[in-house]
Design a protein around this motif. Structure first.
Motif, PDB file in Angstrom:
ATOM      1  N   THR A 163       0.836  -1.209   0.000  1.00 26.62           N
ATOM      2  CA  THR A 163       0.000   0.000   0.000  1.00 26.62           C
ATOM      3  C   THR A 163       0.865   1.252   0.000  1.00 26.62           C
ATOM      4  N   ILE A 164       1.939   1.239   0.777  1.00 24.79           N
ATOM      5  CA  ILE A 164       2.856   2.390   0.814  1.00 24.79           C
ATOM      6  C   ILE A 164       3.459   2.627  -0.568  1.00 24.79           C
ATOM      7  N   GLU A 165       3.831   1.554  -1.248  1.00 28.59           N
ATOM      8  CA  GLU A 165       4.415   1.692  -2.587  1.00 28.59           C
ATOM      9  C   GLU A 165       3.410   2.292  -3.567  1.00 28.59           C
ATOM     10  N   ALA A 195      -0.419   6.347 -10.990  1.00 23.62           N
ATOM     11  CA  ALA A 195       0.716   6.005 -10.135  1.00 23.62           C
ATOM     12  C   ALA A 195       1.554   4.884 -10.740  1.00 23.62           C
ATOM     13  N   TYR A 196       2.792   4.866 -10.382  1.00 22.21           N
ATOM     14  CA  TYR A 196       3.704   3.778 -10.725  1.00 22.21           C
ATOM     15  C   TYR A 196       3.314   2.522  -9.958  1.00 22.21           C
ATOM     16  N   ARG A 197       3.339   1.380 -10.612  1.00 24.73           N
ATOM     17  CA  ARG A 197       3.099   0.107  -9.967  1.00 24.73           C
ATOM     18  C   ARG A 197       4.441  -0.559  -9.682  1.00 24.73           C
ATOM     19  N   ARG A 227      13.807  -1.139 -18.662  1.00 30.11           N
ATOM     20  CA  ARG A 227      12.453  -1.550 -18.300  1.00 30.11           C
ATOM     21  C   ARG A 227      11.634  -0.315 -17.951  1.00 30.11           C
ATOM     22  N   VAL A 228      10.397  -0.255 -18.454  1.00 30.80           N
ATOM     23  CA  VAL A 228       9.533   0.897 -18.205  1.00 30.80           C
ATOM     24  C   VAL A 228       8.095   0.448 -17.979  1.00 30.80           C
ATOM     25  N   GLN A 229       7.327   1.333 -17.366  1.00 28.21           N
ATOM     26  CA  GLN A 229       5.872   1.237 -17.321  1.00 28.21           C
ATOM     27  C   GLN A 229       5.298   2.432 -18.073  1.00 28.21           C
TER      28      GLN A 229
END
Length: 518
Positions: A163-165, A195-197, A227-229
C-alpha cells in the motif's frame, strides 16, 4: 539538521539491513514533521534541490581557501562532501538549522542567490552537520539505503508495504499525508490511476534451469534497453523507469502515441526500420529534459510490451501471467509499441543454444516466466528467471586509477584499462574501458597497494600506472562508439580476475575487441 546528520553517520557505519531498518524506524518515530518527510525524500532520492551542484560547492570552497590547496585536499580525501565538511571554517558557536529550514530556504532562493544561502547555512553547522548538508544538496547519500528499504521502514501490520508503494507516487515530499496515515489517521484520498506500480523482477537462473519444468514456463527475449511502465488514463500519461523515476519529458514521441487506458510493462528501446539499435543509442535520449527534432528523428523511441498490469481501470496483477498475456495479445497497441514475442521450446538444451546464438541482435538473453505467476512487487522466489548470455571476456592492462567514493574514498578502486594497438613505434596501449567492481575487499587492498607502488604521473585525482598488471575483464557487449578514442564502448565491464601471472604482452588487442562487435 543534527538528528539527520547523526542518522546518516550511523547508517554509513551499520552494514546490515536489519540494523539500518532499526535506525530508520527510530528516526521516523522520534522526528517531527516536516523534517522526517524531507529526510525520507533525501534517502529515497525524491528530494530535488536544483542548481546546488558539485561545481557550485567547489566554487564556494575556492573562494574560501586557495584553490590549489583545495584540489590537493580533495584528491587526497577522495570525496567532495567530506573534504568540504573538514575544511570549511568552524563557527564560533554552532547553531545548526533544522532540516526543514535548509530545504525551504534553498528551494526559495533564486539560482543566483543559492550559493550565498548555502554558505550561510554551512557557517552555522559543525563538521557532521556540514557533511549531511552537502550530501543533501548533491543527492549523494551513499549510506546503503534504497527507496524500497526506506519504504520498508515505514511499513507495519496495519500499513503494508504494498500500500505504501502504491501511495508513494501520488504524494509529494515532505509526505505529510503519508505520515499522518502511518500515525493512525485516515488513508490519503489520492487518485492512483497514474501512479507507478512496483515492478516484478527476476532472479538469475544460473545452473538451476534443469530443475524447472519447460511445460510450466514460457520464454521471451530479454531486450537490451531499460524496463519501463507506460501508464495512460483520461487524467494524463506517464512513462516510469523500473525504479519509478518519471522520464515522460524525455520521450514525448512515446507519450504522444499512448491512446489506451491502462498500464503496460515493457522495454524501452530505439528502433529503426524494425531493427533494435544498440543501447548506446538509447542512452542519447535518457536524462534529457528537452528533446530536439533531430534527436527525435535520429533516435526514435519504441516500447516492446511484456505485460499488461491494468486496463480501463481494472487491476490485472492478481491474474496468472497466461491471462494477462492473453489480454495483452488482444490489445490494439498504438504506433511505437509492439509485443515482445514468445519463444516456443520443448527442451532447455534447444533454448540455451538459441540464447547463445543471439548476441548480435540487441539481446541480453532470455526471460523465463511461470505461466501461473501473478504480478508481485519485488523478486518473488521461483516465479520469474533471467537467463543471461555468458559474458564476453578480454585480458586488458591497467593504465590509470582513481580513488573511489564513500567507504572507498581512501582506496584506488576505479581502474581504467587498455588494449594493444599499433603505434608509429610499435604496439601501444589505448584505453578501452573503466571498471570498479568484481573484486573482493582483500583484492581491493592488493590493487590499491599495486597502484601506490607503481603510479608514474598525476592528472588531478587520476594516477597513471606503470603498465604491469593484466585484468581479466567481463562485459555484456561491445559496441562502436564515436565518443571514445578507441572507437569502442563496453557494456557493464567488471573485473573477473586479477591476472598477476600474465605478461602484459599477452593482453588483448584493440582489433580483437572490435571483432567481438556483433
Amino acid at each position: 539538521m543534527t538528528p539527520f546528520a547523526d542518522l546518516l553517520e550511523r547508517l554509513a557505519f551499520t552494514p546490515g539491513r536489519n540494523g539500518k531498518l532499526t535506525l530508520l524506524r527510530q528516526y521516523f518515530a522520534t522526528t517531527p514533521d516536516p523534517d522526517r518527510g524531507w529526510a525520507l525524500a533525501a534517502l529515497a532520492g525524491t528530494l530535488d534541490l536544483p542548481h546546488v551542484t558539485s561545481s557550485v560547492i567547489k566554487g564556494l570552497m575556492e573562494e574560501a581557501m586557495d584553490p590549489h590547496l583545495f584540489a590537493l585536499s580533495r584528491a587526497y580525501v577522495g570525496d567532495l562532501a567530506e573534504t568540504v565538511s573538514l575544511l570549511w571554517p568552524e563557527p564560533d558557536r554552532a547553531n545548526p538549522p533544522s532540516l526543514d529550514e535548509v530545504v525551504t530556504s534553498l528551494l526559495a532562493a533564486s539560482r543566483s542567490d543559492r550559493p550565498a544561502v548555502l554558505a550561510r547555512l554551512l557557517d552555522r553547522c559543525g563538521a557532521s552537520a556540514r557533511l549531511a548538508l552537502i550530501k543533501l544538496c548533491t543527492g549523494g547519500m551513499r549510506v546503503g539505503v534504497s527507496t524500497r528499504l526506506a519504504q520498508t521502514a515505514l511499513a507495519d501490520t496495519n500499513h503494508p508495504l504494498e500500500t505504501i508503494e502504491r501511495l508513494w507516487f501520488a504524494i509529494d515530499p515532505p509526505y505529510t499525508e503519508l505520515f499522518a496515515w502511518l500515525d493512525g489517521g485516515a488513508m490519503p484520498d489520492v487518485d492512483l490511476s497514474l501512479a507507478y506500480r512496483p515492478m516484478m523482477l527476476a532472479h538469475p537462473v544460473e545452473d538451476r534451469v534443469s530443475t524447472l519444468s519447460p511445460a510450466e514456463h514460457v520464454a521471451e527475449w530479454k531486450w537490451d534497453g531499460i524496463r519501463v511502465q507506460a501508464v495512460a488514463t483520461p487524467r494524463g500519461r506517464r512513462l516510469y523507469t523500473r525504479t519509478g523515476d518519471d522520464i515522460s519529458k524525455s520521450f514525448p514521441d512515446i507519450l504522444a502515441q499512448m491512446d489506451y487506458h491502462g498500464c503496460l510493462d515493457g522495454e524501452l528501446l530505439v528502433v529503426r526500420d524494425g531493427e533494435v539499435a544498440p543501447f548506446a543509442d538509447l542512452q542519447k535520449r535518457l536524462g534529457r529534459k528537452r528533446v530536439g527534432k533531430k534527436t527525435l528523428a535520429d533516435y526514435p523511441a519504441h516500447v516492446r510490451a511484456y505485460d499488461l498490469l491494468d486496463i480501463d481501470g481494472i487491476d490485472l496483477r492478481d491474474l496468472p501471467w497466461s491471462e494477462r498475456r492473453a489480454r495483452l495479445d488482444r490489445m490494439d497497441l498504438p504506433e511505437r509499441f509492439d509485443l515482445s514475442p514468445l519463444i516456443p521450446f520443448d527442451q532447455w538444451d534447444a533454448l540455451e543454444a538459441l540464447r547463445d546464438g543471439a548476441r548480435g541482435e540487441a539481446l541480453e538473453g532470455l526471460m523465463l516466466k511461470r505461466r501461473d505467476s501473478a504480478y508481485v512487487a519485488g523478486r518473488p522466489v521461483g516465479q520469474w528467471w533471467k537467463w543471461k548470455r555468458d559474458p564476453l571476456e578480454a585480458d586488458c592492462v591497467m593504465m590509470y586509477a582513481q580513488r573511489g567514493h564513500g567507504k572507498r574514498s581512501s582506496y584506488y578502486s576505479d581502474y581504467t584499462f587498455g588494449a594493444w594497438t599499433d603505434g608509429p613505434d610499435g604496439p601501444v596501449l589505448t584505453p578501452v574501458g573503466k571498471a570498479y567492481s568484481g573484486f573482493t575487499d582483500q583484492e581491493l587492498t592488493e590493487l590499491d597497494r599495486f597502484v601506490r607502488n607503481n603510479f608514474t604521473q598525476r592528472f588531478g585525482p587520476v594516477r597513471a600506472v606503470k603498465p604491469a598488471l593484466v585484468l581479466e575483464i567481463a562485459f555484456d557487449a561491445i559496441q562502436e562508439s564515436k565518443r571514445h578514442k578507441s572507437g569502442v564502448a563496453m557494456r557493464f565491464p567488471r573485473i573477473k580476475r586479477i591476472r598477476w601471472d600474465k605478461p602484459i604482452e599477452e593482453a588483448a588487442t584493440l582489433e580483437s575487441l572490435k571483432a567481438m562487435i556483433g
